[in-house]
Motif scaffolding. Structure first.
Motif, PDB file in Angstrom:
ATOM      1  N   LEU A 112       0.850  -1.187   0.000  1.00 45.23           N
ATOM      2  CA  LEU A 112       0.000   0.000   0.000  1.00 45.23           C
ATOM      3  C   LEU A 112       0.887   1.239   0.000  1.00 45.23           C
ATOM      4  O   LEU A 112       1.793   1.351   0.825  1.00 45.23           O
ATOM      5  N   SER A 113       0.619   2.164  -0.914  1.00 40.73           N
ATOM      6  CA  SER A 113       1.418   3.381  -1.024  1.00 40.73           C
ATOM      7  C   SER A 113       0.600   4.614  -0.689  1.00 40.73           C
ATOM      8  O   SER A 113      -0.392   4.920  -1.361  1.00 40.73           O
TER       9      SER A 113
ATOM     10  N   LYS B 284      -7.133   7.450   5.615  1.00 40.35           N
ATOM     11  CA  LYS B 284      -7.336   6.464   4.550  1.00 40.35           C
ATOM     12  C   LYS B 284      -6.251   5.391   4.593  1.00 40.35           C
ATOM     13  O   LYS B 284      -6.530   4.201   4.482  1.00 40.35           O
ATOM     14  N   GLN B 285      -5.007   5.841   4.736  1.00 43.93           N
ATOM     15  CA  GLN B 285      -3.883   4.909   4.757  1.00 43.93           C
ATOM     16  C   GLN B 285      -4.016   3.916   5.916  1.00 43.93           C
ATOM     17  O   GLN B 285      -3.863   2.706   5.731  1.00 43.93           O
TER      18      GLN B 285
ATOM     19  N   ASP C 201      -1.548 -12.121   6.131  1.00 40.92           N
ATOM     20  CA  ASP C 201      -0.666 -12.197   7.297  1.00 40.92           C
ATOM     21  C   ASP C 201       0.365 -11.073   7.300  1.00 40.92           C
ATOM     22  O   ASP C 201       0.745 -10.569   8.352  1.00 40.92           O
ATOM     23  N   ASN C 202       0.822 -10.709   6.115  1.00 35.88           N
ATOM     24  CA  ASN C 202       1.864  -9.689   5.985  1.00 35.88           C
ATOM     25  C   ASN C 202       1.424  -8.597   5.031  1.00 35.88           C
ATOM     26  O   ASN C 202       0.781  -8.877   4.014  1.00 35.88           O
ATOM     27  N   VAL C 203       1.812  -7.354   5.354  1.00 38.09           N
ATOM     28  CA  VAL C 203       1.460  -6.195   4.544  1.00 38.09           C
ATOM     29  C   VAL C 203       2.612  -5.198   4.602  1.00 38.09           C
ATOM     30  O   VAL C 203       3.224  -5.013   5.661  1.00 38.09           O
ATOM     31  N   ILE C 204       2.874  -4.539   3.480  1.00 41.38           N
ATOM     32  CA  ILE C 204       3.856  -3.452   3.436  1.00 41.38           C
ATOM     33  C   ILE C 204       3.102  -2.158   3.197  1.00 41.38           C
ATOM     34  O   ILE C 204       2.301  -2.060   2.262  1.00 41.38           O
ATOM     35  N   VAL C 205       3.350  -1.173   4.045  1.00 40.72           N
ATOM     36  CA  VAL C 205       2.715   0.135   3.911  1.00 40.72           C
ATOM     37  C   VAL C 205       3.825   1.160   3.738  1.00 40.72           C
ATOM     38  O   VAL C 205       4.693   1.301   4.594  1.00 40.72           O
TER      39      VAL C 205
ATOM     40  N   GLY D 121       4.923   5.142   2.992  1.00 36.94           N
ATOM     41  CA  GLY D 121       4.502   6.539   2.996  1.00 36.94           C
ATOM     42  C   GLY D 121       5.292   7.345   4.006  1.00 36.94           C
ATOM     43  O   GLY D 121       5.868   6.790   4.944  1.00 36.94           O
ATOM     44  N   ARG D 122       5.339   8.652   3.805  1.00 42.30           N
ATOM     45  CA  ARG D 122       6.138   9.535   4.663  1.00 42.30           C
ATOM     46  C   ARG D 122       5.826   9.347   6.149  1.00 42.30           C
ATOM     47  O   ARG D 122       6.699   9.311   6.972  1.00 42.30           O
ATOM     48  N   LEU D 123       4.522   9.257   6.473  1.00 42.47           N
ATOM     49  CA  LEU D 123       4.109   9.193   7.873  1.00 42.47           C
ATOM     50  C   LEU D 123       3.545   7.830   8.273  1.00 42.47           C
ATOM     51  O   LEU D 123       2.945   7.712   9.342  1.00 42.47           O
ATOM     52  N   SER D 124       3.748   6.841   7.452  1.00 45.84           N
ATOM     53  CA  SER D 124       3.173   5.516   7.735  1.00 45.84           C
ATOM     54  C   SER D 124       3.524   5.023   9.128  1.00 45.84           C
ATOM     55  O   SER D 124       2.676   4.480   9.836  1.00 45.84           O
ATOM     56  N   ALA D 125       4.760   5.201   9.536  1.00 50.22           N
ATOM     57  CA  ALA D 125       5.205   4.713  10.851  1.00 50.22           C
ATOM     58  C   ALA D 125       4.455   5.399  11.995  1.00 50.22           C
ATOM     59  O   ALA D 125       4.333   4.842  13.082  1.00 50.22           O
ATOM     60  N   HIS D 126       3.931   6.578  11.741  1.00 48.87           N
ATOM     61  CA  HIS D 126       3.229   7.335  12.778  1.00 48.87           C
ATOM     62  C   HIS D 126       1.754   6.943  12.886  1.00 48.87           C
ATOM     63  O   HIS D 126       1.145   7.150  13.941  1.00 48.87           O
ATOM     64  N   PHE D 127       1.175   6.414  11.810  1.00 49.07           N
ATOM     65  CA  PHE D 127      -0.271   6.180  11.809  1.00 49.07           C
ATOM     66  C   PHE D 127      -0.682   4.731  11.619  1.00 49.07           C
ATOM     67  O   PHE D 127      -1.863   4.408  11.750  1.00 49.07           O
ATOM     68  N   VAL D 128       0.266   3.874  11.306  1.00 51.01           N
ATOM     69  CA  VAL D 128      -0.049   2.464  11.096  1.00 51.01           C
ATOM     70  C   VAL D 128       0.638   1.650  12.185  1.00 51.01           C
ATOM     71  O   VAL D 128       1.830   1.799  12.423  1.00 51.01           O
TER      72      VAL D 128
END
Length: 180
Positions: free
Chosen positions: A29-30, A66-67, A79-83, A85-92
């Motif tokens: 997911l991008s 949305k992300q 089981d596994n997902v790659i996300v 994005g600039r702020l992914s670590a903050h919101f996922v």
């Protein structure tokens, strides 16, 4: 396992995420794709939309929401997902948070190649976009985009090609899996 991959424009997050997604055979997911889609829906290019977003904080809030929602849905199905994005670590909520850094010259060259634009134009766009994003992220979320403490792994992508970067992340995943 949910993995987030974050970094500034041109740091290689998209390329490495796609390679890693293929190697692991997991969805990707991008946030950038979501942002570009939102820009296209308003007939704007990314730079115009970025400036528009400066004046409309709901854009960033909607993007982050949305992300996170799409990531949760994917995680329920796989089981596994790659996300990415600039702020992914903050919101996922992720099991592994990876941050990419790279010298501005490397980032500029990558984008020049990808978008077939002159070096000086791209460098100016990167600086403008980075300043815009840093301002928005701080004003809206109180996030300092240059603070790397949130990441479990930080990779200087100027030192490796995308294939090697994916291999580094795979090794870290292997270590994490052995520890569980």
């Amino acid at each position: 396992m949910i993995i987030t991959i974050s970094g500034l424009a041109g740091s290689g997050t998209t390329t490495a995420s796609k390679i890693l997604s293929k190697k692991l055979d997991v969805p990707y997911l991008s946030a950038g794709d979501i942002f570009r889609q939102m820009a296209a829906e308003r007939d704007m290019d990314v730079l115009e939309f970025s400036r528009f977003a400066e004046e409309n904080e709901n854009i960033d809030i909607l993007l982050d929401k949305k992300q996170a929602e799409i990531a949760k849905q994917l995680a329920k199905q796989h089981d596994n997902v790659i996300v990415e994005g600039r702020l992914s670590a903050h919101f996922v909520e992720a099991d592994l948070k990876v941050g990419f850094i790279a010298p501005i010259d490397d980032r500029t060259k990558r984008i020049c190649k990808r978008e077939n634009k002159p070096y000086e134009v791209v460098k100016e766009e990167i600086i403008s976009r980075s300043n815009s994003e840093a301002k928005r992220y701080h004003e809206i979320h109180g996030i300092d985009i240059n603070d790397m403490e949130i990441y479990d792994l930080i990779i200087n992508t100027g030192n490796f090609n995308a294939e090697r970067i994916a291999d580094i992340i795979l090794k870290v995943i292997e270590v994490i899996s052995c520890q569980q």
